[in-house]
Write an enzyme that holds these catalytic residues in place. Structure first.
Site, PDB file in Angstrom:
ATOM      1  N   GLU A 441     -10.132  -2.411  -0.268  1.00  0.00           N
ATOM      2  CA  GLU A 441     -10.289  -3.862  -0.506  1.00  0.00           C
ATOM      3  C   GLU A 441     -11.747  -4.306  -0.391  1.00  0.00           C
ATOM      4  O   GLU A 441     -12.030  -5.403   0.085  1.00  0.00           O
ATOM      5  CB  GLU A 441      -9.420  -4.672   0.473  1.00  0.00           C
ATOM      6  CG  GLU A 441      -7.985  -4.844   0.058  1.00  0.00           C
ATOM      7  CD  GLU A 441      -7.837  -5.405  -1.347  1.00  0.00           C
ATOM      8  OE1 GLU A 441      -8.670  -6.214  -1.763  1.00  0.00           O
ATOM      9  OE2 GLU A 441      -6.869  -5.015  -2.019  1.00  0.00           O
TER      10      GLU A 441
HETATM   11  C1  LIG Z   1      -6.390   5.522   1.814  1.00  0.00           C
HETATM   12  C2  LIG Z   1      -6.880   4.754   0.647  1.00  0.00           C
HETATM   13  C3  LIG Z   1      -6.052   3.858   0.016  1.00  0.00           C
HETATM   14  C4  LIG Z   1      -6.477   3.147  -1.099  1.00  0.00           C
HETATM   15  N1  LIG Z   1      -5.609   2.319  -1.754  1.00  0.00           N
HETATM   16  C5  LIG Z   1      -5.987   1.761  -2.947  1.00  0.00           C
HETATM   17  C6  LIG Z   1      -5.058   1.071  -3.754  1.00  0.00           C
HETATM   18  O1  LIG Z   1      -3.901   0.915  -3.398  1.00  0.00           O
HETATM   19  N2  LIG Z   1      -5.464   0.590  -4.956  1.00  0.00           N
HETATM   20  C7  LIG Z   1      -6.748   0.746  -5.392  1.00  0.00           C
HETATM   21  O2  LIG Z   1      -7.065   0.310  -6.482  1.00  0.00           O
HETATM   22  N3  LIG Z   1      -7.671   1.400  -4.642  1.00  0.00           N
HETATM   23  C8  LIG Z   1      -7.319   1.923  -3.439  1.00  0.00           C
HETATM   24  N4  LIG Z   1      -8.237   2.624  -2.687  1.00  0.00           N
HETATM   25  C9  LIG Z   1      -9.601   2.783  -3.180  1.00  0.00           C
HETATM   26  C10 LIG Z   1     -10.624   1.943  -2.425  1.00  0.00           C
HETATM   27  O3  LIG Z   1     -10.458   0.592  -2.735  1.00  0.00           O
HETATM   28  C11 LIG Z   1     -12.024   2.469  -2.783  1.00  0.00           C
HETATM   29  O4  LIG Z   1     -12.157   3.696  -2.135  1.00  0.00           O
HETATM   30  C12 LIG Z   1     -13.114   1.539  -2.398  1.00  0.00           C
HETATM   31  O5  LIG Z   1     -13.108   0.434  -3.225  1.00  0.00           O
HETATM   32  C13 LIG Z   1     -14.499   2.179  -2.451  1.00  0.00           C
HETATM   33  O6  LIG Z   1     -14.718   2.819  -3.659  1.00  0.00           O
HETATM   34  P1  LIG Z   1     -15.224   4.325  -3.692  1.00  0.00           P
HETATM   35  O7  LIG Z   1     -14.334   5.116  -2.841  1.00  0.00           O
HETATM   36  O8  LIG Z   1     -15.351   4.730  -5.107  1.00  0.00           O
HETATM   37  O9  LIG Z   1     -16.642   4.298  -3.007  1.00  0.00           O
HETATM   38  P2  LIG Z   1     -18.027   3.903  -3.696  1.00  0.00           P
HETATM   39  O10 LIG Z   1     -17.851   2.677  -4.477  1.00  0.00           O
HETATM   40  O11 LIG Z   1     -18.581   5.080  -4.353  1.00  0.00           O
HETATM   41  O12 LIG Z   1     -18.900   3.532  -2.418  1.00  0.00           O
HETATM   42  C14 LIG Z   1     -19.608   4.498  -1.656  1.00  0.00           C
HETATM   43  C15 LIG Z   1     -20.582   3.767  -0.763  1.00  0.00           C
HETATM   44  O13 LIG Z   1     -21.547   3.081  -1.548  1.00  0.00           O
HETATM   45  C16 LIG Z   1     -21.565   1.707  -1.239  1.00  0.00           C
HETATM   46  N5  LIG Z   1     -21.812   0.951  -2.455  1.00  0.00           N
HETATM   47  C17 LIG Z   1     -21.218   1.113  -3.656  1.00  0.00           C
HETATM   48  N6  LIG Z   1     -21.700   0.237  -4.528  1.00  0.00           N
HETATM   49  C18 LIG Z   1     -22.618  -0.514  -3.881  1.00  0.00           C
HETATM   50  C19 LIG Z   1     -23.473  -1.593  -4.252  1.00  0.00           C
HETATM   51  N7  LIG Z   1     -23.484  -2.080  -5.491  1.00  0.00           N
HETATM   52  N8  LIG Z   1     -24.305  -2.111  -3.323  1.00  0.00           N
HETATM   53  C20 LIG Z   1     -24.305  -1.632  -2.074  1.00  0.00           C
HETATM   54  N9  LIG Z   1     -23.530  -0.614  -1.667  1.00  0.00           N
HETATM   55  C21 LIG Z   1     -22.690  -0.060  -2.559  1.00  0.00           C
HETATM   56  C22 LIG Z   1     -20.230   1.398  -0.614  1.00  0.00           C
HETATM   57  O14 LIG Z   1     -20.314   0.304   0.269  1.00  0.00           O
HETATM   58  C23 LIG Z   1     -19.914   2.696   0.089  1.00  0.00           C
HETATM   59  O15 LIG Z   1     -20.522   2.689   1.344  1.00  0.00           O
HETATM   60  C24 LIG Z   1      -7.814   3.320  -1.554  1.00  0.00           C
HETATM   61  C25 LIG Z   1      -8.665   4.204  -0.892  1.00  0.00           C
HETATM   62  C26 LIG Z   1      -8.210   4.929   0.182  1.00  0.00           C
HETATM   63  C27 LIG Z   1      -9.144   5.902   0.841  1.00  0.00           C
END
Ligand SMILES: Cc1cc2nc3c(=O)[nH]c(=O)nc-3n(C[C@H](O)[C@H](O)[C@H](O)COP(=O)(O)OP(=O)(O)OC[C@H]3O[C@@H](n4cnc5c(N)ncnc54)[C@H](O)[C@@H]3O)c2cc1C
Ligand SMILES: Cc1cc2nc3c(=O)[nH]c(=O)nc-3n(C[C@H](O)[C@H](O)[C@H](O)COP(=O)(O)OP(=O)(O)OC[C@H]3O[C@@H](n4cnc5c(N)ncnc54)[C@H](O)[C@@H]3O)c2cc1C
Lengths: 615, 616
Positions: A441
């Site tokens: 989220e």
């Molecule tokens: C157990 C679990 C359940 C989940 N359930 C759902 C679900 O039901 N539905 C769904 O759609 N998703 C779900 N997710 C996905 C979750 O919402 C994402 O993992 C999350 O949004 C972060 O995306 P990412 O993992 O690609 O990390 P990234 O976006 O790659 O982020 C990596 C790091 O970079 C930082 N970062 C990225 N972009 C920026 C920026 N522009 N400026 C500053 N910092 C930045 C982030 O803060 C983070 O620290 C789930 C994830 C998990 C692990």
């Protein structure tokens, strides 16, 4: 018996003394409700959480979900309990009676959700997601869609999810690549791969309804070209009967640090070209629709974290009362071992946890309470004022509560010593289950950018000023209470620093120093959280002080002490004052230090070269 | 290829540029050793750690140890790695060649251990424990005991443990009830139950040597009546041959949050009345002996935590360079902008820089203490030796508690940098956090370390060691004031050190009349001490780096400087040191100063709140 989920007395205090939610029953929407009905709901939920949900939590952690041939089996014990959640109509606590809800205020539904997560967060995720998906249908769905889905979803007969994330689209939702093509019958063919989908596949329900973000062919890049679709796992015919499987295939589930009972699924949509969905809320309006849900969803994650932290705190207090270890610091040489709750350092840990749990509870309940007030007010100005507050507080609730809750769970392990690291005790699971809350989220970093980049400057800073005004009301009142005068003074001073720091950073963000400014977005969010917590704890202390005075009357100091030691209520109210004292005198000075640090707007994080990080 | 575990360049910087350890070679003890030998040792250890130990760590996490019928089975793949460590003689790196050691300085052994721990905590613990047991025998054993055990334990042919904890005696060791009764042959019969006994049963070695704390019948209560015994799993006959099993029975192992392939054993000693041990050291002097080991053991746990934090940091940096997500902040409104590597995002840089500051600052701190040990060994006079030992003694609780607490935070931050992937087992981050969690607990919890610092270390010898430590910091400050780019942070640091002294004095003054309220500040106080020490170490680093950088840059103009920083890896490294210090001192220390004000408030609420007031 010792409590393990949320402290009953404290929840009552927040609802009825601190926030005084009975005020809501003056509104038409809640006119049939009263304190008694509220308490009944909470007490039933508590009983379900304690007796049914909690006992399956540790098993589910061990057992986890099983993935085989595209199917996911949730832990066996979840089936029975999920049925009870359904039967008790616990999915739609705060929704309209017409759509199958219980018609309770949001704040009550939050109190329920907090207990559910405290007892079994993996299981509590199912009703939470089901509710979110149904809400989208309720707000944006056509009559036909509502007819087909709504009642089944709010009742829990069908599950719900939220399909945003893809391998290349996590924080940056706008980068998603799932496509949708319009068919002649008005449906859309959906194609793409989603990952990390909570509850994306499971055997609790016969059908699962997926709200899916996708891009209609030819739509603009980025978030402006995203649309939302309702994609059922099994197609639902016009008459509501179930049709064919809709080409939504689970290709695997994640092994994770925690929430083992919650399947995190990789889903392939339309791998065989046969996945269809209904457009929800207009073409290219997907993000707008999602934004509507965001406050609710983010608050729900905050509550998830809070529930876990609350449980971790209660286990720790109970353990500290029973564990004998070490002599009293002031005892004689041969004195016996004492319960560790008598050691000052253990008390410090517990009091810090208490301040965090109670302060965050108040902050989140307050935000939900504001939502309820929005729902009953007829005054547009008031409505806007409240909505501004909600918008401002939401990223703080999401990020601050989740971060601090993880720390509370970590501290709970510490209170348990070596036993805390062992599976025989519940606290290590609480930490593992909590860890995810700072990520989904919208990560903490994304929330902080929302605060600094959007919320602070919004409407020329009006929401921010409203917040300061609300805090000011509480300090003004507390200044009149002799025992709290010094604390109120300190908080007022802190508010002045907060305003200065915020202005400084917001100004920097509008200059070429924008990168430097945003390197301080998270620290800024954290100081906001600290100050809001101090506000909440002082507010609590004020309410408690009145109550305590009533109990103590004008007895002399000795007698007062005796009463505080003997009378449970007195001890509770006295505890509220001590918690505020602790937080404002022992934690807030660090917060002021953090503000000074932010004001330095140190450029090192921007200036250091990529190679300079080493590795 | 990207580095994992520890940053080679940074380790070299600490050893040869910050601490200049080659000067140790001037002493007879380390004569003949030089940078080349050190580098050879470290590079072999690195290769063993990365190629063998790291590779099996996730497997060990998944598989864990198997307990069946009193026996513990280690993951299959661990046997090979254990044997390689034995063959390489990696258990006794800093011990005398006479007893089978490699004769290296402690600081080199520390650096080796950091890599082992960063690669595979569960496995590395075997060597920490084996070494600890060996050291006790080396220091306190009779000739006979040494003859029977020492070489075998130091070589890893036999395992070693440390059996203190019982269910009623954790932090309060003095409460233990395991008993010992003298037999006519001079041995002692031992009876009792130990819990949480790491590595007390496993299938790596044919025998396991347990130093056990027990109370001889009739001895005084509390710590004064505790003696130390050597209790082998299999009895060792006088001629060194193995005898009968010694009635040391493992009754179960714990399932834990982390270090899954480190067996945490419940042990029953003498359940059948047949467990014998030999006294190590003197009767009732068991705790004295243990105290000797404590510095080493506490430092070892700090290094465990640091190794994990270092690995987490390096993974995070590497991941941040590769993960594309989101547009550059200055392009956020441009729909056609491509995604950038997340290391470009200011908030990710903040996380990484914070992790870097913690890892590097704590590395310097712990290596510094190890170097003080080396210097104490070779000190030419007693005064110098005492000064160094005092320095070690005051810093040890800080190393143990601060490094372990901060390392857990670093590992948590590492997960955050990875986003959702960080929570998944496919990536190494979540295991690193789980494995790190225990480091704040064993060898004395954070709370116990804080009490040690406040009640014993600060005031010891009328506060002389504490004041000397602060003076040492101020001399680093004085030097840094003359370095370009460091003037302002040196001044900031100077003020903070002064504030720390004031805070300590205030606390010491108020303590006698308000002991409970003062001790409620014991951890906050340890934490601010840790912050200041880290600030000191980072300023020291920056000061050294600043000189080195000036040399590289010469008097180039601003443009050319920037270019060089981009091109020259060394220049980037040195500049990185300066930026790290700037970040920590300008962005972290102000909070520390705020925390000092909080401590001075000595808020009594934690003491005054009633037990019922905690609710529940
Ligand atoms: C157990 C679990 C359940 C989940 N359930 C759902 C679900 O039901 N539905 C769904 O759609 N998703 C779900 N997710 C996905 C979750 O919402 C994402 O993992 C999350 O949004 C972060 O995306 P990412 O993992 O690609 O990390 P990234 O976006 O790659 O982020 C990596 C790091 O970079 C930082 N970062 C990225 N972009 C920026 C920026 N522009 N400026 C500053 N910092 C930045 C982030 O803060 C983070 O620290 C789930 C994830 C998990 C692990
Ligand atoms: C994985 C693992 C491996 C271990 N390996 C070994 C081993 O090899 N050998 C061995 O002997 N032991 C070992 N231990 C035991 C470990 O050293 C103890 O767990 C630790 O000393 C804490 O004791 P406890 O668990 O009884 O906690 P307690 O002592 O009960 O402490 C609980 C809490 O109370 C606090 N507390 C206790 N007393 C005081 C006081 N007087 N003042 C202030 N605060 C206080 C503590 O700080 C802690 O927060 C291991 C433990 C684990 C979990």
């Amino acid at each position: 018996m010792a409590q393990t989920l949320t402290d009953r007395k404290d929840v009552q205090f927040v609802l009825f003394d601190h926030l005084n939610i009975e005020e809501l029953t003056k509104g038409k929407k809640f006119e049939d409700l009263n304190k008694k009905t509220f308490e009944m709901v909470i007490s039933e939920a508590r009983s379900l959480a304690t007796k049914e949900m909690l006992p399956t939590s540790a098993d589910a952690d061990q057992e986890g979900c099983l993935f085989e041939g595209g199917d996911v089996k949730v832990p066996e014990s979840f089936h029975r309990v999920y049925d009870q959640i359904k039967k008790g109509e616990w999915i739609a606590v705060a929704d309209d009676l017409e759509v199958g809800g219980q018609g309770m205020p949001e704040v009550i539904s939050l109190a329920v959700l907090e207990m559910f997560h405290a007892s079994n967060s993996a299981l509590a995720g199912f009703p939470m997601l089901g509710h979110g998906a149904a809400k989208l249908v309720e707000i944006f769905g056509t009559e036909q869609m509502k007819k087909l889905f709504l009642q089944k979803m709010y009742s829990g007969q069908w599950g719900g999810t939220m399909l945003l994330t893809e391998p290349n689209a996590g924080s940056d939702v706008g980068a998603l690549e799932t496509t949708a093509t319009k068919n002649s019958d008005g449906t859309y063919s959906v194609q793409g791969n989603k990952i990390f989908i909570s509850g994306g596949e499971h055997d609790l329900t016969e059908n699962i309804i997926h709200p899916v973000l996708a891009r209609i062919e030819g739509a603009p890049k980025g978030t402006a070209g995203i649309s939302l679709f309702i994609v059922p796992k099994i197609w639902v015919n016009d008459d509501g009967s179930l049709g064919e499987a809709n080409d939504v295939i689970c290709t695997g589930i994640e092994e994770k640090i925690g929430l083992h009972g919650s399947p995190t699924c990789s889903l392939t949509l339309g791998g065989k070209g046969n996945c269809r969905g209904f457009l929800l809320g207009g073409e290219n309006k997907g993000i707008r629709v999602m934004f509507h849900m965001m406050n609710e969803a983010r608050l729900a994650v905050a509550i998830q974290a809070l529930g876990l932290a609350s449980s971790a705190y209660l286990y720790s207090v109970n353990y500290a009362r029973e564990r004998l270890q070490g002599k009293s610091l002031t005892g004689a040489k041969d004195s016996p071992q004492v319960p560790i709750i008598q050691h000052p350092d253990v008390r410090r840990m517990l009091l810090w946890m208490k301040a965090q749990v109670e302060g965050n509870r108040s902050m989140n309940f307050y935000t939900a309470f504001c939502m309820d007030k929005v729902a009953i007010t007829e005054n547009e100005e008031e409505k806007e004022y409240l909505e501004d507050l909600i918008g401002f507080l939401t990223p703080i609730c999401k990020a601050y509560t989740s971060e601090k809750s993880c720390q509370v769970c970590g501290q709970a392990i510490q209170v348990h010593g070596g036993y805390g690291a062992c599976r025989d005790y519940p606290v290590e699971q609480l930490l593992r289950d909590c860890k995810i809350t700072t990520i989904y989220e919208g990560t903490t970093g994304i929330q902080a950018m929302d605060l600094l980049g959007r919320k602070i400057g919004m409407k020329q800073g009006k929401p921010f000023k409203s917040l300061i005004k609300e805090i000011g009301k509480v300090t003004a009142a507390a200044r009149k209470i002799p025992d709290l005068k010094d604390l109120a003074g300190r908080l007022d001073e802190t508010l002045t620093s907060l305003t200065m720091t915020t202005m400084q950073l917001a100004q920097a963000a509008a200059t070429p120093k924008v990168l430097e400014a945003f390197a301080h977005a998270c620290p800024l969010l954290e100081v906001f959280g600290d100050v809001i917590l101090a506000w909440m704890l002082l507010w609590r202390a004020s309410a408690a002080s009145t109550k305590l005075d009533k109990i103590l009357g004008d007895a002399d100091d000795e007698k007062k002490k005796t009463k505080i030691n003997k009378n449970k209520d007195a001890a509770y109210y006295h505890g509220q004052i001590q918690t505020a004292r602790y937080f404002i005198n022992s934690v807030l000075p660090g917060t002021i230090g953090k503000m000074n640090a932010i004001s330095n707007i140190e450029a090192a994080p921007v200036k250091i070269t990529d190679a300079g990080f080493g590795g | 290829m990207a580095q994992t575990i520890t940053d080679r360049r940074d380790v070299q910087f600490v050893l040869y540029e910050q601490f200049n350890i080659e000067t140790l070679s001037k002493s007879p003890k380390f004569k003949g050793l030089n940078k080349k030998t050190y580098e050879m040792v470290l590079s072999e250890a690195r290769s063993l750690a990365t190629k063998e130990m790291l590779a099996i760590s996730p497997e060990g996490d998944q598989e864990g140890c198997q307990f069946e019928n009193g026996k513990v089975k280690m993951p299959e793949s661990f046997h090979r790695a254990y044997n390689l460590v034995r063959e390489g003689e990696w258990i006794a790196v800093a011990d005398d060649p006479e007893v089978g050691g490699q004769g290296m300085p402690q600081i080199i052994a520390t650096s080796v251990m950091e890599m082992f721990q960063g690669a595979n905590v569960s496995l590395a613990l075997f060597f920490v424990l084996g070494h600890g047991a060996g050291k006790l025998i080396e220091l306190f054993g009779t000739k006979k005991q040494k003859e029977l055990y020492l070489e075998k334990v130091y070589s890893g042919e036999w395992g070693g443990t440390m059996a203190l904890t019982e269910s009623g005696a954790g932090s309060d060791v003095g409460a233990l009830i395991t008993s010992a009764k003298k037999n006519s042959d001079g041995t002692y019969s031992i009876t009792g139950n130990k819990i949480f006994n790491s590595c007390a049963e496993h299938d790596f070695t044919e025998n396991i040597i347990n130093p056990v704390l027990a109370r001889i019948e009739g001895a005084p209560a509390g710590t004064k009546g505790i003696s130390l015994f050597v209790v082998p799993k299999i009895w060792v006959n006088d001629d060194g041959s193995l005898g009968e099993p010694n009635d040391v029975v493992c009754t179960g192992i714990e399932e834990k949050i982390g270090i899954h392939s480190s067996p945490t054993c419940s042990m029953t000693l003498g359940g059948k009345g047949n467990c014998r041990g030999t006294l190590l050291g003197e009767e009732n002097k068991g705790l004295n002996a243990m105290f000797h080991m404590m510095n080493e053991a506490r430092l070892a746990v700090a290094i465990q935590a640091l190794g994990g934090a270092s690995a987490s940091f390096l993974y995070a940096v590497n991941y941040a360079r590769e993960r594309l997500q989101g547009k550059h902040l200055t392009q956020s409104r441009n729909p056609d902008a491509s995604p950038v590597a997340i290391i470009e995002h200011p908030d990710v840089r903040r996380m990484l820089l914070w992790m870097k500051a913690q890892v590097e600052g704590n590395r310097s701190l712990n290596y510094y203490v190890a170097m003080c040990m080396d210097k104490a060994e070779i000190a030419e006079n007693d005064e110098e030796k005492e000064r160094l030992n005092d320095r070690i003694s005051i810093l040890t609780p800080i190393c143990k508690a601060y490094t372990s607490e901060k390392s857990c935070e670093v590992c948590t931050m590492g997960i955050q940098v990875y986003g959702g992937y960080g929570a998944c087992r496919e990536y190494p981050m979540e295991q690193l956090l789980r494995d790190c969690r225990i480091s704040t607990i064993y060898e004395g919890t954070t709370g116990i370390q804080s009490m040690d610092l406040l009640s014993r270390k600060i005031g010891m010898k009328k506060g002389k060691p504490f004041k000397e430590l602060l003076e040492e910091m101020q001399s680093t400050v004085a030097e840094a004031k003359n370095k370009p780019g460091l003037e302002d942070i040196a001044v900031q640091m100077e003020g903070t050190v002064t504030r720390l002294l004031e805070t300590a004095l205030h606390l010491m003054q108020k303590m006698p009349s308000n002991i409970s309220a003062a001790f409620a500040q014991s951890y906050p106080f340890l934490e601010v001490c840790g912050d200041v020490v880290i600030g000191w170490m980072l300023l020291w680093r920056a000061s050294v780096a600043s000189s080195a950088l000036s040399k590289l840059l010469g008097d180039k103009d601003e443009e050319k400087r920037k270019e060089l920083l981009k091109k020259n890896k060394d220049a980037a490294f040195y500049d990185g040191q300066i930026q790290t210090a700037r970040y920590f001192i300008n962005s972290m220390l102000p909070e520390t100063v705020g925390k000092m004000s909080a401590i001075k408030n000595m808020e009594a609420a934690p003491v005054e709140i009633t037990e019922a007031g905690f609710g529940g």
